[in-house]
Design an enzyme around this catalytic site. Structure first.
Site, PDB file in Angstrom:
ATOM      1  N   LYS A 176      -6.963   3.817 -10.069  1.00 49.48           N
ATOM      2  CA  LYS A 176      -6.057   4.511  -9.144  1.00 49.48           C
ATOM      3  C   LYS A 176      -5.060   3.473  -8.607  1.00 49.48           C
ATOM      4  CE  LYS A 176      -9.846   7.305  -9.122  1.00 49.48           C
ATOM      5  NZ  LYS A 176     -11.075   6.997  -9.872  1.00 49.48           N
ATOM      6  N   ALA A 199     -10.743   3.031  -3.906  1.00 51.76           N
ATOM      7  CA  ALA A 199      -9.970   3.549  -5.052  1.00 51.76           C
ATOM      8  C   ALA A 199      -8.502   3.753  -4.665  1.00 51.76           C
ATOM      9  CB  ALA A 199     -10.579   4.853  -5.545  1.00 51.76           C
ATOM     10  N   PHE A 240     -17.753  10.245  -2.921  1.00 48.47           N
ATOM     11  CA  PHE A 240     -17.226  10.815  -4.161  1.00 48.47           C
ATOM     12  C   PHE A 240     -18.415  11.162  -5.068  1.00 48.47           C
ATOM     13  CE2 PHE A 240     -15.602  10.413  -8.536  1.00 48.47           C
ATOM     14  CZ  PHE A 240     -14.742  11.483  -8.498  1.00 48.47           C
ATOM     15  N   ASP A 241     -18.237  12.108  -5.994  1.00 50.82           N
ATOM     16  CA  ASP A 241     -19.369  12.613  -6.827  1.00 50.82           C
ATOM     17  C   ASP A 241     -20.157  11.498  -7.506  1.00 50.82           C
ATOM     18  OD1 ASP A 241     -17.141  14.243  -6.597  1.00 50.82           O
ATOM     19  OD2 ASP A 241     -17.240  14.982  -8.654  1.00 50.82           O
ATOM     20  N   HIS A 256     -19.726  21.276 -14.135  1.00 46.50           N
ATOM     21  CA  HIS A 256     -18.302  21.607 -14.264  1.00 46.50           C
ATOM     22  C   HIS A 256     -17.674  21.004 -15.520  1.00 46.50           C
ATOM     23  CE1 HIS A 256     -18.626  17.853 -12.099  1.00 46.50           C
ATOM     24  NE2 HIS A 256     -17.357  17.585 -12.304  1.00 46.50           N
ATOM     25  N   TYR A 277     -15.087 -15.119 -23.640  1.00 44.10           N
ATOM     26  CA  TYR A 277     -16.252 -14.410 -23.090  1.00 44.10           C
ATOM     27  C   TYR A 277     -16.513 -14.888 -21.660  1.00 44.10           C
ATOM     28  CZ  TYR A 277     -21.008 -12.430 -23.075  1.00 44.10           C
ATOM     29  OH  TYR A 277     -22.134 -11.712 -22.802  1.00 44.10           O
ATOM     30  N   ASP A 292     -15.028   2.031  -0.247  1.00 41.05           N
ATOM     31  CA  ASP A 292     -14.735   2.588  -1.566  1.00 41.05           C
ATOM     32  C   ASP A 292     -13.217   2.674  -1.605  1.00 41.05           C
ATOM     33  OD1 ASP A 292     -14.068   4.150  -3.704  1.00 41.05           O
ATOM     34  OD2 ASP A 292     -15.636   5.640  -3.403  1.00 41.05           O
TER      35      ASP A 292
HETATM   36  N1  F0G Z   1     -14.601   6.578  -5.757  1.00 41.19           N
HETATM   37  C1  F0G Z   1     -13.617   7.480  -5.586  1.00 41.19           C
HETATM   38  C2  F0G Z   1     -13.110   7.764  -4.207  1.00 41.19           C
HETATM   39  C3  F0G Z   1     -13.086   8.136  -6.701  1.00 41.19           C
HETATM   40  O1  F0G Z   1     -12.121   9.039  -6.523  1.00 41.19           O
HETATM   41  C4  F0G Z   1     -13.588   7.829  -7.993  1.00 41.19           C
HETATM   42  C5  F0G Z   1     -13.060   8.501  -9.184  1.00 41.19           C
HETATM   43  C6  F0G Z   1     -14.610   6.884  -8.103  1.00 41.19           C
HETATM   44  C7  F0G Z   1     -15.088   6.276  -6.963  1.00 41.19           C
HETATM   45  C8  F0G Z   1     -15.209   6.526  -9.432  1.00 41.19           C
HETATM   46  O2  F0G Z   1     -14.341   5.757 -10.151  1.00 41.19           O
HETATM   47  O3  F0G Z   1     -13.737   7.111 -12.156  1.00 41.19           O
HETATM   48  O4  F0G Z   1     -13.305   4.666 -12.061  1.00 41.19           O
HETATM   49  O5  F0G Z   1     -15.602   5.496 -12.279  1.00 41.19           O
HETATM   50  N2  F0G Z   1     -12.310   9.522  -9.150  1.00 41.19           N
HETATM   51  C9  F0G Z   1     -11.694  10.206 -10.270  1.00 41.19           C
HETATM   52  C10 F0G Z   1     -11.018  11.469  -9.794  1.00 41.19           C
HETATM   53  C11 F0G Z   1     -12.555  10.408 -11.454  1.00 41.19           C
HETATM   54  O6  F0G Z   1     -10.550  12.245 -10.652  1.00 41.19           O
HETATM   55  O7  F0G Z   1     -10.913  11.675  -8.588  1.00 41.19           O
HETATM   56  P1  F0G Z   1     -14.243   5.766 -11.765  1.00 41.19           P
END
Ligand code: F0G
Length: 462
Positions: free
Chosen positions: A260, A219, A126-127, A452, A73, A217
């Site tokens: 990613k 990713a 990102f969303d 969506h 843990y 960010d």
């Molecule tokens: N930032 C970026 C640039 C991303 O593309 C994503 C996720 C996230 C943050 C969030 O990360 O999914 O690990 O919580 N992108 C995926 C996509 C979902 O399909 O582009 P996560």
């Protein structure tokens, strides 16, 4: 020898069978899914390009590393292994794991929102990043260069910040109201487009002038580094790891969805350069959401796999193949006249469906129409990134106007071959050649938030 697209730099020694369905089956499956590809079972998909997130294949070294995961843990050996890799890559002092990117956003982003009426500025949020900015009580402003929205324009770094606009925004909103500047590398929503080192450096200089923290960010930070090496003067002969370290030097915080460029199926990272107080705040905040700071929602074995995956993703031959494979698909589509975001991005090919189906108005979701058509044609799953995803203005309840109606073909890492890309290209080109037959869609159920994912539709017969 032609090395325009290098071959897979690996042998495949474990396989997952995939099944081709018939068109008749797919017609029924898509209808049962309410014409929303998110509701399809992955078993019923032949080539799944919904996302490149958490869908990659792990290496033998990663699977091997999982066997030695320490599941304590607190203070596990696996944590310390991962910590040393992250510190080595970023050059930062503080690290904690989280379960995925949005976990990092949930824990970190509220820390800089110290009062009402604050803003985060990003090239494009990102969303989920935007959602967490808003949940933290702040507002998200995008500040990408104009060139990004002209899909035909050949620009090496379409993910760049508009520096003039950035400075104007800071002055307009007041520097004390800017919580932070988020550098999304690569810029997913703009088509996986990279940000140049010069641009990252310039953003950092502006941020320093106004005393605003910068956040990466990251990713797809390794793919971004590869593009810098390929396209930016002075970086041709630098090692990817050195480029990545320089990227990190222009930020104070590094947040990452490790699903990613971490080459794992689950995982995320918060790393902080040197702000001990900020680190301590995150250490407190992470516990109720993600878990104790030395596991943050991950198993010991997950951290082992990530420690290996992070380094594998910095391998130049791996990256060359990765980018080549995506470009191979994009080049085929472009050669056939299909409108795509160009140059082709790092993780996906983005097809512009407003131009492909000008007879379908935005409120009938042209990119959903193309996405469904390629599923029906060949069992390929892509994703709509357009009016449907953007949703409605919370005040007026109108659809938010969308500059580009995109269908994203996201390529999982180390999963498919060039031959699969041929199949995808053939299907998209076929749909393009029959584009006059494409039909718009209307809701049969509209989900109130993040519509969506769960809304259902029917084709509009005319
Ligand atoms: N930032 C970026 C640039 C991303 O593309 C994503 C996720 C996230 C943050 C969030 O990360 O999914 O690990 O919580 N992108 C995926 C996509 C979902 O399909 O582009 P996560």
């Amino acid at each position: 020898m032609n090395k325009k697209y290098i071959a897979e730099p690996y042998r495949i020694k474990m396989v997952e069978p995939i099944r081709e369905t018939t068109r008749k089956e797919r017609e029924m499956l898509l209808k049962n899914a309410g014409y929303n590809p998110f509701s399809l079972r992955s078993e019923d998909v032949y080539i799944d390009l919904l996302t490149d997130s958490g869908t990659g294949a792990m290496s033998q070294e990663q699977w091997g590393a999982m066997m030695v995961g320490d599941e304590a843990y607190a203070g596990s050996r696996s944590f310390f292994k991962l910590e040393s890799v992250v510190k080595n890559i970023t050059g930062y002092q503080y690290f904690m794991p989280v379960h995925q990117g949005r976990g990092a956003e949930q824990v970190f982003l509220p820390q800089l929102v110290t009062k009402k009426g604050m803003f985060y500025i990003s090239n494009i949020h990102f969303d989920t990043t935007r959602a967490h900015v808003e949940l933290a009580g702040a507002r998200a402003i995008d500040c990408v260069i104009e060139e990004c929205f002209n899909i035909d324009l050949d620009h090496p770094f379409k993910g760049n910040f508009d520096l003039v606009h950035l400075e104007k925004l800071i002055l307009e909103k007041g520097k004390e109201n800017i919580a932070g500047i988020i550098m999304t590398i690569t810029n997913n929503s703009a088509g996986g487009q990279p940000v140049s080192m010069a641009n990252l450096k310039a953003v950092k200089e502006i941020a320093n002038k106004f005393n605003i923290p910068t956040i990466i960010d990251g990713a797809r930070y390794a793919e971004n580094a590869f593009f810098i090496k390929e396209r930016e003067k002075g970086y041709e002969n630098k090692a990817i790891i050195d480029i990545v370290r320089e990227e990190c030097s222009y930020a104070d915080v590094f947040l990452m969805s490790a699903k990613k460029d971490g080459l794992v199926n689950m995982g995320g990272i918060i790393a902080i350069k040197d702000n001990e107080q900020l680190y301590n705040q995150c250490r407190v905040a992470v516990i109720p959401y993600e878990g104790f700071p030395t596991y943050g929602g991950l198993n010991g074995r997950d951290m082992e796999a990530l420690a290996v995956g992070l380094m594998e993703a910095l391998d130049e031959t791996y990256l060359r193949h990765r980018i080549d494979q995506v470009r191979y698909l994009g080049d085929k589509l472009k050669a056939a006249g299909v409108p795509i975001q160009y140059p082709i991005g790092g993780h996906a090919v983005f097809v512009e469906c407003k131009r492909m189906a000008p007879h379908i108005p935005s409120e009938q979701f042209p990119a959903l129409s193309v996405t469904n058509a390629i599923y029906l044609e060949a069992g390929i799953r892509a994703v709509e990134i357009g009016t449907l995803l953007l949703g409605r203005d919370p005040d007026t309840h109108e659809n938010i106007p969308c500059v580009l109606e995109l269908m994203r073909l996201a390529i999982p890492r180390r999963v498919y071959t060039y031959r699969h890309m041929d199949v995808v290209a053939d299907a998209v080109i076929h749909v393009y050649q029959h584009r006059n037959e494409l039909k718009g869609y209307e809701f049969t159920y509209e989900s109130p938030i993040l519509r969506h994912f769960t809304s259902t539709f029917q084709p509009i017969e005319n």
